[in-house]
Design a protein around this motif. Structure first.
Motif, PDB file in Angstrom:
ATOM      1  N   ASP A 217      -4.085  -5.838  14.245  1.00 15.06           N
ATOM      2  CA  ASP A 217      -2.977  -6.338  13.864  1.00 15.06           C
ATOM      3  C   ASP A 217      -2.566  -5.893  12.364  1.00 15.06           C
ATOM      4  O   ASP A 217      -2.202  -6.887  11.699  1.00 15.06           O
ATOM      5  CB  ASP A 217      -2.575  -7.717  14.047  1.00 15.06           C
ATOM      6  N   ARG A 218      -3.080  -4.761  12.063  1.00 15.44           N
ATOM      7  CA  ARG A 218      -2.831  -4.403  10.560  1.00 15.44           C
ATOM      8  C   ARG A 218      -2.388  -2.931  10.376  1.00 15.44           C
ATOM      9  O   ARG A 218      -2.288  -2.187  11.264  1.00 15.44           O
ATOM     10  CB  ARG A 218      -4.341  -4.336   9.902  1.00 15.44           C
ATOM     11  N   VAL A 219      -1.577  -2.861   9.124  1.00 15.91           N
ATOM     12  CA  VAL A 219      -1.085  -1.397   8.878  1.00 15.91           C
ATOM     13  C   VAL A 219      -1.898  -1.190   7.487  1.00 15.91           C
ATOM     14  O   VAL A 219      -1.698  -1.802   6.863  1.00 15.91           O
ATOM     15  CB  VAL A 219       0.501  -1.381   8.896  1.00 15.91           C
ATOM     16  N   TYR A 220      -2.842   0.240   7.498  1.00 20.33           N
ATOM     17  CA  TYR A 220      -3.161   0.205   6.469  1.00 20.33           C
ATOM     18  C   TYR A 220      -2.262   1.275   5.674  1.00 20.33           C
ATOM     19  O   TYR A 220      -1.827   2.400   6.267  1.00 20.33           O
ATOM     20  CB  TYR A 220      -4.483   0.991   6.629  1.00 20.33           C
ATOM     21  N   VAL A 221      -2.260   1.161   4.231  1.00 19.72           N
ATOM     22  CA  VAL A 221      -1.445   2.084   3.500  1.00 19.72           C
ATOM     23  C   VAL A 221      -2.134   2.940   2.667  1.00 19.72           C
ATOM     24  O   VAL A 221      -3.304   2.352   1.893  1.00 19.72           O
ATOM     25  CB  VAL A 221      -0.583   1.236   2.393  1.00 19.72           C
ATOM     26  N   ILE A 222      -2.284   4.095   2.739  1.00 19.12           N
ATOM     27  CA  ILE A 222      -3.170   5.103   2.103  1.00 19.12           C
ATOM     28  C   ILE A 222      -2.783   5.860   0.984  1.00 19.12           C
ATOM     29  O   ILE A 222      -1.357   6.271   1.378  1.00 19.12           O
ATOM     30  CB  ILE A 222      -3.706   5.854   3.271  1.00 19.12           C
ATOM     31  N   ASP A 223      -3.267   5.772  -0.191  1.00 18.59           N
ATOM     32  CA  ASP A 223      -2.682   6.862  -1.079  1.00 18.59           C
ATOM     33  C   ASP A 223      -3.326   8.174  -0.643  1.00 18.59           C
ATOM     34  O   ASP A 223      -4.653   8.352  -0.922  1.00 18.59           O
ATOM     35  CB  ASP A 223      -2.965   6.386  -2.513  1.00 18.59           C
ATOM     36  N   PRO A 224      -2.450   9.077  -0.544  1.00 21.07           N
ATOM     37  CA  PRO A 224      -3.246  10.413  -0.262  1.00 21.07           C
ATOM     38  C   PRO A 224      -3.890  11.283  -1.433  1.00 21.07           C
ATOM     39  O   PRO A 224      -4.633  12.114  -1.287  1.00 21.07           O
ATOM     40  CB  PRO A 224      -2.141  11.300   0.648  1.00 21.07           C
ATOM     41  N   VAL A 225      -3.288  11.006  -2.662  1.00 20.89           N
ATOM     42  CA  VAL A 225      -3.639  11.575  -3.685  1.00 20.89           C
ATOM     43  C   VAL A 225      -5.358  10.814  -4.111  1.00 20.89           C
ATOM     44  O   VAL A 225      -6.235  11.514  -4.439  1.00 20.89           O
ATOM     45  CB  VAL A 225      -2.866  11.434  -5.127  1.00 20.89           C
ATOM     46  N   LEU A 226      -5.158   9.555  -4.219  1.00 19.29           N
ATOM     47  CA  LEU A 226      -6.588   8.784  -4.414  1.00 19.29           C
ATOM     48  C   LEU A 226      -7.614   8.967  -3.419  1.00 19.29           C
ATOM     49  O   LEU A 226      -8.723   8.548  -3.570  1.00 19.29           O
ATOM     50  CB  LEU A 226      -6.139   7.330  -5.033  1.00 19.29           C
ATOM     51  N   ARG A 227      -6.844   9.269  -2.263  1.00 22.93           N
ATOM     52  CA  ARG A 227      -7.862   9.212  -0.699  1.00 22.93           C
ATOM     53  C   ARG A 227      -8.353   7.720  -0.765  1.00 22.93           C
ATOM     54  O   ARG A 227      -9.704   7.834  -0.351  1.00 22.93           O
ATOM     55  CB  ARG A 227      -8.838  10.309  -0.772  1.00 22.93           C
ATOM     56  N   MET A 228      -7.539   6.738  -0.651  1.00 24.36           N
ATOM     57  CA  MET A 228      -8.106   5.632  -0.535  1.00 24.36           C
ATOM     58  C   MET A 228      -7.062   4.723   0.007  1.00 24.36           C
ATOM     59  O   MET A 228      -6.041   4.938  -0.392  1.00 24.36           O
ATOM     60  CB  MET A 228      -8.956   5.008  -1.648  1.00 24.36           C
ATOM     61  N   ALA A 229      -7.430   3.489   0.626  1.00 21.18           N
ATOM     62  CA  ALA A 229      -6.662   2.590   1.112  1.00 21.18           C
ATOM     63  C   ALA A 229      -6.240   1.679  -0.424  1.00 21.18           C
ATOM     64  O   ALA A 229      -6.920   1.308  -0.922  1.00 21.18           O
ATOM     65  CB  ALA A 229      -7.118   1.469   2.294  1.00 21.18           C
ATOM     66  N   VAL A 230      -4.890   1.509  -0.427  1.00 22.25           N
ATOM     67  CA  VAL A 230      -4.402   0.796  -1.782  1.00 22.25           C
ATOM     68  C   VAL A 230      -3.595  -0.561  -1.098  1.00 22.25           C
ATOM     69  O   VAL A 230      -3.239  -1.218  -2.012  1.00 22.25           O
ATOM     70  CB  VAL A 230      -3.262   1.702  -2.162  1.00 22.25           C
ATOM     71  N   ASP A 231      -3.747  -0.760   0.221  1.00 19.64           N
ATOM     72  CA  ASP A 231      -2.777  -1.968   0.594  1.00 19.64           C
ATOM     73  C   ASP A 231      -2.834  -2.027   2.163  1.00 19.64           C
ATOM     74  O   ASP A 231      -3.168  -1.154   2.909  1.00 19.64           O
ATOM     75  CB  ASP A 231      -1.323  -2.024   0.279  1.00 19.64           C
ATOM     76  N   VAL A 232      -2.921  -3.467   2.536  1.00 19.75           N
ATOM     77  CA  VAL A 232      -3.044  -3.585   3.939  1.00 19.75           C
ATOM     78  C   VAL A 232      -1.916  -4.523   4.332  1.00 19.75           C
ATOM     79  O   VAL A 232      -1.797  -5.545   3.771  1.00 19.75           O
ATOM     80  CB  VAL A 232      -4.181  -3.994   4.589  1.00 19.75           C
ATOM     81  N   ILE A 233      -0.990  -4.155   5.354  1.00 18.43           N
ATOM     82  CA  ILE A 233      -0.076  -5.209   5.877  1.00 18.43           C
ATOM     83  C   ILE A 233      -0.625  -5.877   7.148  1.00 18.43           C
ATOM     84  O   ILE A 233      -0.929  -5.330   7.983  1.00 18.43           O
ATOM     85  CB  ILE A 233       1.186  -4.284   6.076  1.00 18.43           C
ATOM     86  N   LEU A 234      -0.373  -7.401   7.085  1.00 16.80           N
ATOM     87  CA  LEU A 234      -0.851  -8.115   8.072  1.00 16.80           C
ATOM     88  C   LEU A 234       0.241  -8.259   9.076  1.00 16.80           C
ATOM     89  O   LEU A 234       1.620  -8.495   8.685  1.00 16.80           O
ATOM     90  CB  LEU A 234      -1.253  -9.514   7.661  1.00 16.80           C
ATOM     91  N   THR A 235       0.305  -7.811  10.265  1.00 15.22           N
ATOM     92  CA  THR A 235       1.299  -7.506  11.189  1.00 15.22           C
ATOM     93  C   THR A 235       1.539  -8.327  12.259  1.00 15.22           C
ATOM     94  O   THR A 235       0.646  -9.298  12.530  1.00 15.22           O
ATOM     95  CB  THR A 235       1.241  -6.110  11.530  1.00 15.22           C
ATOM     96  N   GLY A 236       2.310  -8.345  13.290  1.00 15.12           N
ATOM     97  CA  GLY A 236       2.463  -8.781  14.402  1.00 15.12           C
ATOM     98  C   GLY A 236       1.320  -8.305  15.543  1.00 15.12           C
ATOM     99  O   GLY A 236       0.573  -7.334  15.041  1.00 15.12           O
ATOM    100  N   ASN A 237       1.307  -8.789  16.555  1.00 17.69           N
ATOM    101  CA  ASN A 237       0.232  -8.591  17.271  1.00 17.69           C
ATOM    102  C   ASN A 237       0.553  -7.250  17.987  1.00 17.69           C
ATOM    103  O   ASN A 237       1.586  -7.040  18.729  1.00 17.69           O
ATOM    104  CB  ASN A 237       0.169  -9.631  18.649  1.00 17.69           C
TER     105      ASN A 237
END
Lengths: 435, 798
Positions: free
Chosen positions: A362-382
């Motif tokens: 139940d998460r969406v990862y937000v990836i910065d493709p330049v830094l090549r790392m996750a920069v945020d995580v969205i807590l979502t519905g099921n």
């Protein structure tokens, strides 16, 4: 809206053999196990495909959500922490809801066109929907004779193309190509590529764009079986005119191929020629790929992998010879159950992010493709499955399969609530498992 | 906002656990998405409070029993620092009032962390918010969570390091293309932004710089752009097009920063990349930065220019023993390539990249690694003996000396020998006649196949040096030989010194069904080019030319590479009139495989010699050097036909003068490919043919045209390796005896010492007091304790 939610593994097995028999009619104002969504060509509505995954109804549906109302009546009034979930019916254009087969997979809008294509596993079809925003009520979204809509609003056989299609059609990619005539004018064709979830097949359909007055259904032209089992994504490299990339569940590589045809030569045959494979060698045991998307500039491709849970970055920039480099250059961790990917490039921003849904967590990862790392995580519905971006409203519409809702995500980088869920369309359903 | 949301979620979770009829089936992760690792020594006072101190207090020999070592692991998703009690092997709960294990919060999406040398403070930067968090270590054990001090930054930061006296903090600001500097003694704390925008050179060659020269205040005129301009002027003329244009201003996006304060010059190193795929490692003068200079004014050198670099480390090797005169003393930079599976090594005193290639020397001089390098760690294992060689007792399996550990994206840990004291002892201390070069530094450490198999010389396999002597290619009669002997694969006839040049297909395996001539098989039935190798006893490893060759029975393959026309790039004719580098000699003009193809309009390829101007996987770029004149029976380098189109692809055969750098092993070869034309008209490989040994397909080539000097794919080349003698004339019609440019340095396994320790690793760190390595993993949520001697994971924290 009554919902009886019971997940059972048997439903999965039933997917390919379930008739669309008479039974309980699906609600025209509700979302039930949504699997796909797409902005309508005018950008005013979100078409949502409900899969009818628990077979509670006789059919699945595609309905339209009024996005202006979602923005003005829901999102704009939400407090900082976001709104409580609301019934979806108040935003649904109920008169436009159409009935499809069960187990819809993907919904794709043709480029600059008025058609949307839906893969349906229940009736093994490529169903197409016609969209005319200026039409009278009840005739904006149709998959039947617009002039004489059936009372059931069930897609007719013409709009459900089943011939030339093997079991479990899944992802859709559309390539529009024009063929100039020697005498002037041109023929414009949409080539529709459909992957198959349980086989190594990719099917190709041809759809006329210009002229469209014949209103012909897409014509199956090819079914290639050369791929590894479980083709989950097919995408065209934006910097090439004809190199496609395919991701699969059962291979530790990505596969490239080209598609050749000449629609002006009626005797000419179409064919798929496999090209180089791209080993996912940045991972120790990288396989079970679930999606593949390209960056806006085409210099990178991103692949969601479930073994291990990761986003694989592929350098697809062109070298001095004009060939894609096709090398994996990194992997970013994701949570359990990575599913579909979305590239978000906000208007006016010289940057982009990759949004990866993680279905099991139940998460969406937000990836910065330049830094090549996750920069945020969205807590979502099921059960987040796919995220549709709206460049006009700077919102994202996240389809939550299990709880049958649509989360509205703030995608404005300048907003203080950037990457926060602002509202939830639909009351989350609790799903019981009997295993 | 994010923290508030996380807390709210935690409270909600706690309430759910307490109120639900059916408790949710959840597994609570305690170590989640581990990132950077560091250590802190905390000592307990009589009043029960804890305070951080220098690591020496936690020395087991110090006698201070009130001090314990803790590992700190950054948890990116949660914005926490996990505290791991290494003495008790457990996670420490920093606030027992909160359910489950609780760790100190340090901000949104922290990306890097460092503990000050005095153990009192932790510095954390984030990609989720533009702040630097400073946490006092005295509070991290609780009983309540410490409150960090947040310093505002102009943008999000990715990496942080600080001086030994923690008077200065350096951090990378990738979104600002800048380095940040904070003086911790100046209140209020503020960041000085040091832009990294200038003219970045493109080549890997850096002019020799005096490491101390730039510290001279009188050399203010030696401004960075001047230096960079000088570097650009020194660039070779054949810089690949895809590299950075040396004359163009480039914005350098920094990745990692390290402050290096040793007995030598005080430096700040910054790795990074540029938008066009270039990059490098900037070496900045710390003294100048302290004096207020900006980054470019403090510029000393750029290393590995033109290559995108992420993780790196700097190692300083000093002689350990007074009677050693050949210790590889010096400062070395180990840097992981951001885009390729390569580890570069640079001698910082000369600026030269060291040729550590164990794979494809055409691709680079770097060490090929298993996966993309995600972290690099230099470790100096203390040598307890300092009495000199005479009284030295050593365990041949013990790690002594200086090594660099490489953590890759595939979860593999590999080791590079920098100064292998054990080898040095047996090679030089024990017998002065041994060649010290046999303890080759800067190469991957390899597996020892027996407990007593320490590195040492066997008789030098002169036969393998390709010096014109007889080469033993005996597939069935190697017994008793000290040196390895090579053999071709099953279907190939063993080489004999009397073989003629017609046997050109060494190393290539064909199908049996070549009825006309088994030694001249149908080329389209080529299925493999792996080499068979037969040896007696231990397998030697190679240095400089061999590589990461794995063995399976008698078949050796190199998992790091696919087929490639490997060798060294050809170079221009030198003053003596000879060419260096590899040469492609096409001796005949084989018929096109596509018999319908009309090639009559193109000049014959027969009797042409080409300089290999470029070669990568599956590709060759060639330039014609000479052609064979059948009338004079000579090769002419003057007046030959200008480069023209070839009818391509052909099944050409060619010979490569190995020039002492050649790879003989490969797998998944270009031989397995067919070609097709992509949508843009380029020839590309097609895997649709000949990929299955048991089900051969028709591999008839499609046809296309390729011009000279164009790089093209030719999957059907066949080759043999010629003598690597420098005098071997590339244009001669006399084909020399096949030879291999191997040079065996020591014995042990062919395989590099490597262990799969993690699934998606992030960082590796070393605790000297525990003599253990620690690896954080982002896939299955844990911290791994890794024994450098056993070279395996010995404990898992999660």
């Amino acid at each position: 809206m009554p919902k009886r939610l019971l997940l059972a593994p048997a439903f999965v097995l039933a997917a390919s053999c379930m008739p669309n028999s008479a039974g309980v009619s699906p609600p025209s104002d509700g979302i039930f196990f949504p699997t796909a969504a797409s902005l309508t060509p005018d950008g005013d509505h979100l078409a949502v495909a409900s899969s009818n995954f628990d077979l509670a109804y006789s059919n699945g549906t595609v309905l339209l959500l009024d996005l202006d109302r979602v923005e003005t009546e829901l999102v704009s009034g939400c407090p900082e922490e976001g709104c409580e979930p609301v019934e979806e019916s108040q935003f649904v254009l109920e008169a436009e809801t159409v009935r499809t087969g069960s187990f819809a997979s993907f919904l794709e809008t043709a480029p600059e066109g008025s058609r949307m294509y839906l893969t349906v596993r229940g009736d093994t079809s490529l169903t197409y929907l016609d969209m005319d925003p200026s039409a009278d009520e009840g005739r904006k979204l149709t998959c039947f004779d617009r002039e004489d809509p059936p009372r059931s609003r069930k897609c007719d056989s013409k709009h459900r193309v089943t011939s030339g299609l093997s079991a479990d059609p899944y992802a859709i990619t559309i390539k529009r190509q024009s063929y100039p005539h020697d005498t002037g004018g041109e023929t414009v064709v949409d080539w529709i590529f459909v992957s198959h979830l349980t086989s190594g097949q990719v099917s190709v359909f041809e759809a006329e764009v210009n002229p469209l007055d014949r209103d012909l259904p897409p014509r199956p032209v090819l079914e290639d079986e050369s791929f590894p089992l479980g083709v989950t994504a097919v995408e065209l490299h934006p910097l090439t005119s004809g190199t496609f990339y395919a991701a699969t569940r059962n291979s530790r590589s990505l596969h490239t191929f080209s598609f050749a045809t000449d629609p002006l030569n009626f005797d000419g045959s179409t064919r798929i020629a496999l090209g180089r494979t791209i080993p996912i060698d940045v991972l120790g045991d990288g396989h079970d790929s679930r999606d593949l998307v390209f960056s806006t500039d085409g210099n990178m491709a991103f692949v969601s992998n479930r073994s291990p849970n990761s986003l694989v970055l592929v350098d697809t920039s062109l070298d001095a010879n004009g060939w894609p480099r096709n090398r994996t250059v990194g992997a970013v961790e994701l949570d359990a159950g990575p599913s579909l990917l979305t590239v978000w490039s906000p208007p006016g921003w010289d940057t982009e992010w990759i949004y990866a849904t993680c279905y099991n967590m139940d998460r969406v990862y937000v990836i910065d493709p330049v830094l090549r790392m996750a920069v945020d995580v969205i807590l979502t519905g099921n059960g987040p499955h796919t995220l549709i971006t709206d460049t006009e409203r700077l919102l994202g519409y996240l389809v939550n399969f299990i709880e049958s809702t649509i989360s509205v995500v703030d995608l404005d980088p300048a907003s203080t609530s950037f990457n926060d869920v602002r509202a939830t369309i639909g009351i989350p359903e609790k799903v019981r498992s009997n295993d | 906002m994010r923290r508030a949301r996380a807390l709210a979620a935690l409270v909600a979770l706690a309430s759910l656990v307490g109120c639900q009829d059916d408790p949710p089936n959840i597994s609570l992760l305690q170590l989640e998405r581990g990132g950077s690792i560091d250590f802190v020594c905390l000592c307990e006072a009589t009043d029960g409070s804890w305070s951080g101190t220098g690591m020496e207090a936690c020395d087991p020999n110090s006698g201070d029993t009130d001090c314990s070592i803790f590992a700190l692991v950054l948890q990116t998703n949660r914005g926490e620092i996990a505290v791991v009690d290494l003495d008790r092997n457990r996670l420490h709960d920093s606030d027992d009032r909160v359910p489950f294990t609780t760790f100190p919060h340090v901000g949104t999406f922290p990306s890097d962390m460092v503990v000050s040398l005095d153990g009192t403070h932790i510095y954390v930067v984030h990609v989720g918010e533009p702040t630097l968090a400073i946490v006092e270590t005295s509070g991290i054990l609780g009983p309540t969570l410490p409150e960090p001090v947040f310093v505002d930054l102009p943008a999000e930061a990715q990496s942080v390091d600080l001086t030994r006296d923690r008077s200065q903090v350096f951090l990378t600001l990738p979104f600002e293309n800048a380095l940040g500097r904070i003086e911790t003694g100046v209140e209020p704390l503020a960041v000085q932004v040091l832009p990294l925008v200038g003219e970045i050179p493109a080549a890997d060659e850096v002019p020799e710089t005096d490491p101390d020269a730039s510290t001279d205040a009188d050399e203010e005129s030696d401004a960075a752009e001047d230096v960079l301009d000088d570097v650009a002027e020194d660039l070779p003329s054949d810089v690949p097009d895809e590299d950075t244009d040396p004359g163009a201003p480039v914005t350098f996006r920094p990745v990692e920063v390290k402050v290096v304060e040793t007995d030598g010059p005080r430096r700040v190193f910054v790795s990074g990349f540029t938008e066009d795929g270039g990059g490098g490692v900037l070496e900045l003068d710390l003294d100048r930065l302290e004096a207020g200079d900006d980054a470019l004014e403090a510029f000393v050198a750029i290393h590995l220019a033109g290559r995108p670099i992420a993780a790196f480390d700097v190692v300083d090797v000093s002689p350990t023993f007074s009677d050693e005169t050949t210790t590889p003393e010096g400062r070395f930079l180990y840097a992981g390539n951001r885009d390729e599976q390569l580890l570069h090594v640079v001698d910082l005193d000369t600026g030269e990249e060291i040729d550590s290639s164990q794979s494809d020397p055409l691709v680079g001089r770097a060490i090929r690694t298993d996966g993309i390098v995600v972290d690099v760690l230099a470790v100096s294992f203390e040598d307890e003996s300092s009495e000199g060689a005479g009284d030295y007792e050593i365990d041949p399996l013990e790690m002594r000396g200086v090594f660099v550990y490489v953590l890759t994206s595939t979860g593999i840990v590999e080791v590079v020998n920098v100064y292998d004291r054990v080898c040095w002892y047996f090679m030089t201390d024990s017998d002065p006649d041994n060649d010290p070069a046999s303890c080759t530094p800067h190469v991957l450490r390899n597996v020892y196949d027996e407990e007593d198999s320490y590195p040492r010389w066997f008789d030098e396999p002169a036969l393998m040096n390709g010096d014109g002597e007889t080469i033993t290619y005996l597939p069935t009669n190697c017994t008793g030989m000290a040196t390895p002997c090579f053999a071709d694969h099953d279907y190939m006839k063993p080489y004999a010194p009397t073989d003629s040049e017609s046997r050109f297909s060494y190393g290539v395996t064909f199908f049996e069904d070549t009825p006309d001539d088994p030694l001249m098989p149908v080329i389209r039935r080529t299925v493999s080019e792996t080499w068979g190798m037969i040896w007696e006893g231990r397998v030697p490893w190679t240095t400089g030319v061999g590589g990461n060759v794995s063995e399976d029975g008698l078949t050796l393959t190199d998992p790091g590479i696919y087929y490639c026309a490997m060798g060294v790039l050809g170079r221009e004719m030198d003053a003596s009139g000879s060419y260096e580098g590899d040469v492609l000699v096409i001796e005949d003009g084989p018929d096109p495989l596509d018999t319908d193809l009309d090639c009559s309009g193109y000049p014959s390829e027969g009797g042409a010699a080409y300089r290999i101007a470029g070669a990568t996987q599956h590709t060759l770029t060639i330039e014609r050097m000479a052609q064979f004149d059948p009338e004079t029976d000579e090769w002419n380098s003057d007046g030959f036909d200008p480069p023209g189109e070839e009818c391509f692809p052909f099944a050409v055969k060619y010979h490569v003068r190995a020039s002492n750098q050649w790879i003989v092993s490969a797998s998944e070869t270009g031989f397995l490919h067919s070609t097709t034309i992509d949508g843009d008209g380029f020839c590309t490989d097609s895997m649709q043919a000949c990929t299955d040994w048991n089900d051969p397909l028709d591999c008839t080539l499609l046809t296309s045209r390729a011009g000279m000097n164009a790089t093209f794919v030719n999957p059907y080349v066949r080759f043999k390796i010629l003598d690597n003698g420098v005098d071997a004339p590339p244009l001669t019609t006399t084909i020399l005896r096949p030879g291999l440019a191997f040079f065996f340095a020591a014995i042990a396994g062919f395989q590099p010492l490597a262990t799969k320790a993690a699934t998606l690793p992030h960082s590796i760190a070393y605790s000297e007091h525990l003599d253990s390595l620690f690896i954080s993993d982002r896939a299955w949520d844990g911290l791994l304790k890794f024994s450098p001697d056993a070279f395996t994971v010995v404990y898992e924290y999660n």
